[in-house]
Design a protein around this motif. Structure first.
Motif, short mmCIF file in Angstrom:
data_model
loop_
_atom_site.label_atom_id
_atom_site.label_comp_id
_atom_site.label_asym_id
_atom_site.label_seq_id
_atom_site.Cartn_x
_atom_site.Cartn_y
_atom_site.Cartn_z
N VAL A 122 45.28 34.04 48.89
CA VAL A 122 44.36 34.94 48.17
C VAL A 122 45.20 35.88 47.33
CG1 VAL A 122 42.57 36.69 48.36
CG2 VAL A 122 42.62 34.77 49.98
N SER A 215 33.25 39.88 39.02
CA SER A 215 34.20 39.13 39.83
C SER A 215 34.63 37.86 39.08
CB SER A 215 33.58 38.75 41.18
OG SER A 215 33.27 39.92 41.93
N HIS A 218 37.25 31.54 40.39
CA HIS A 218 38.51 31.06 40.95
C HIS A 218 39.11 29.96 40.06
CE1 HIS A 218 37.57 33.37 44.49
NE2 HIS A 218 36.44 32.71 44.67
N ASP A 219 40.42 29.90 40.08
CA ASP A 219 41.14 28.91 39.29
C ASP A 219 41.14 27.58 40.06
OD1 ASP A 219 42.74 27.45 37.64
OD2 ASP A 219 44.43 28.85 37.62
N GLU A 220 40.37 26.64 39.59
CA GLU A 220 40.23 25.37 40.29
C GLU A 220 41.47 24.49 40.17
OE1 GLU A 220 37.89 24.76 42.29
OE2 GLU A 220 36.71 26.54 41.79
N ARG A 225 44.05 28.11 46.62
CA ARG A 225 44.12 29.51 46.21
C ARG A 225 42.74 30.05 45.87
NH1 ARG A 225 49.33 30.11 42.13
NH2 ARG A 225 50.84 28.92 43.39
N LEU A 226 42.58 31.34 46.14
CA LEU A 226 41.40 32.09 45.73
C LEU A 226 41.87 33.38 45.07
CD1 LEU A 226 39.13 31.77 48.91
CD2 LEU A 226 38.86 30.52 46.75
N LEU A 227 41.14 33.82 44.05
CA LEU A 227 41.50 35.08 43.38
C LEU A 227 41.08 36.30 44.20
CD1 LEU A 227 40.65 34.26 39.66
CD2 LEU A 227 42.90 34.43 40.71
N TRP A 228 40.05 36.17 44.98
CA TRP A 228 39.59 37.27 45.83
C TRP A 228 39.00 36.68 47.10
CZ3 TRP A 228 34.05 37.37 46.04
CH2 TRP A 228 33.42 36.60 45.06
N ASP A 230 36.62 35.54 48.89
CA ASP A 230 35.25 35.05 48.73
C ASP A 230 34.84 34.29 49.99
OD1 ASP A 230 32.87 34.05 47.81
OD2 ASP A 230 33.80 32.50 46.58
N GLY A 233 34.22 30.56 49.23
CA GLY A 233 35.47 29.86 48.99
C GLY A 233 36.29 29.68 50.25
#
Length: 302
Positions: A122, A215, A218-220, A225-228, A230, A233
């Motif tokens: 994250v 918000s 997310h970068d798929e 990985r997650l940006l925040w 979630d 996610g």
């Protein structure tokens, strides 16, 4: 000159139209000067218009509103001081089993086995407070040369509890970005410590991030990985469903990654009591200034 004197004697009023040079016959000069000077003097006896009822209501409401905001911030200051004391007391108490934890920031202990294959990163985010050592290789400086706030990721890993009470998601700590991206030959390799077998974790229960209007998605391109933080996610990438989250803590600076924060760092508020006190002082100051200005406006014209 004789002609001008005759005209002034017969028609005294016409002497005002002689602009080339005022004559001195029959006091016409004095009359012309008196008339011209009186027309250029300003009138200072006009009183200023008093403040209307709408103006009184507007400026009065501003004073009341800013004073109310100051009182509200003082109330928040008192409440936040009490919350800080409660949280500090909870974080210093001995850990209890996770099954006995109900609310607050009381530390918990849990035993189980990690499923490292389902980890999630994250971030990027800076290191948590108190996570970096004051000296040594992890003293707040990454190999990339960033000294004050290096960027990295939190490592979220599922933990299957030994007592059979389900799965938890453990926030194991923070790893710098250069560690995550350092292996060019095997990009999926995990360059941080991964304990095997049954382990005992001490940490503080935390919550996921609430989604907001702004918000970011997310970068798929990065499957793990997650940006925040979630909830949807995390469930999808870890194979869990609403699993509680526990942030692992460590009271000693660690010399390996992931770096776990100490409990006091997790207990910090984003907005502390000093901030509320500053806001209250600002609002009270604006209320006082508005009161002085309103008083001057009310006494205008008297």
């Amino acid at each position: 000159s004789v002609t001008r004197a005759v005209v002034a004697a017969v028609h005294p009023s016409r002497c005002r139209s002689i602009h080339s040079r005022p004559v001195s016959v029959g006091g016409c000069r004095r009359q012309w000067l008196s008339s011209s000077s009186s027309s250029t003097l300003p009138h200072n006896n006009k009183k200023e218009t008093p403040l209307s009822m709408a103006g009184k209501a507007f400026f009065g409401s501003l004073c009341v509103a800013t004073f109310g905001l100051g009182a509200w911030q003082m109330q928040r200051y008192v409440e936040k001081v009490a919350l800080v004391e409660t949280r500090e007391r909870e974080l210093t108490d001995d850990p209890v089993p996770f099954s006995e934890h109900h609310d607050g920031f009381r530390r918990v202990s849990v035993r189980g086995t990690f499923d490292h294959a389902k980890y999630v990163l994250v971030g990027p985010r800076g290191p948590p407070p108190g996570a970096m050592a004051s000296s040594g290789p992890n003293s707040g400086r990454s190999s990339g040369g960033m000294s004050s706030s290096p960027q990295g990721f939190f490592v979220m890993t599922p933990l299957e509890q030994s007592n059979g009470e389900g799965t938890l998601i453990i926030n194991r700590g923070w790893v710098p970005m250069n560690v995550v991206q350092g292996n060019k030959i095997a990009p999926d390799a995990r360059n941080w410590e991964e304990p095997t077998g049954e382990v005992e974790i001490v940490g503080v229960p935390t919550q996921v991030d609430e989604p907001r209007y702004f918000s970011p998605p997310h970068d798929e391109r990065h499957q793990r990985r997650l940006l925040w933080m979630d909830r949807i996610g995390l469930d999808a990438k870890t194979g869990t469903s609403g699993a509680p989250i526990v942030a692992q803590t460590s009271e000693q600076p660690e010399e390996h990654f992931p770096i776990s924060p100490n409990a006091s760092g997790l207990g910090e508020f984003k907005v502390g009591p000093a901030t509320h006190a500053g806001y209250a002082l600002t609002w009270f100051g604006l209320s006082g200034a508005g009161l002085v200005m309103t008083r001057k406006l009310l006494t205008r014209g008297r």
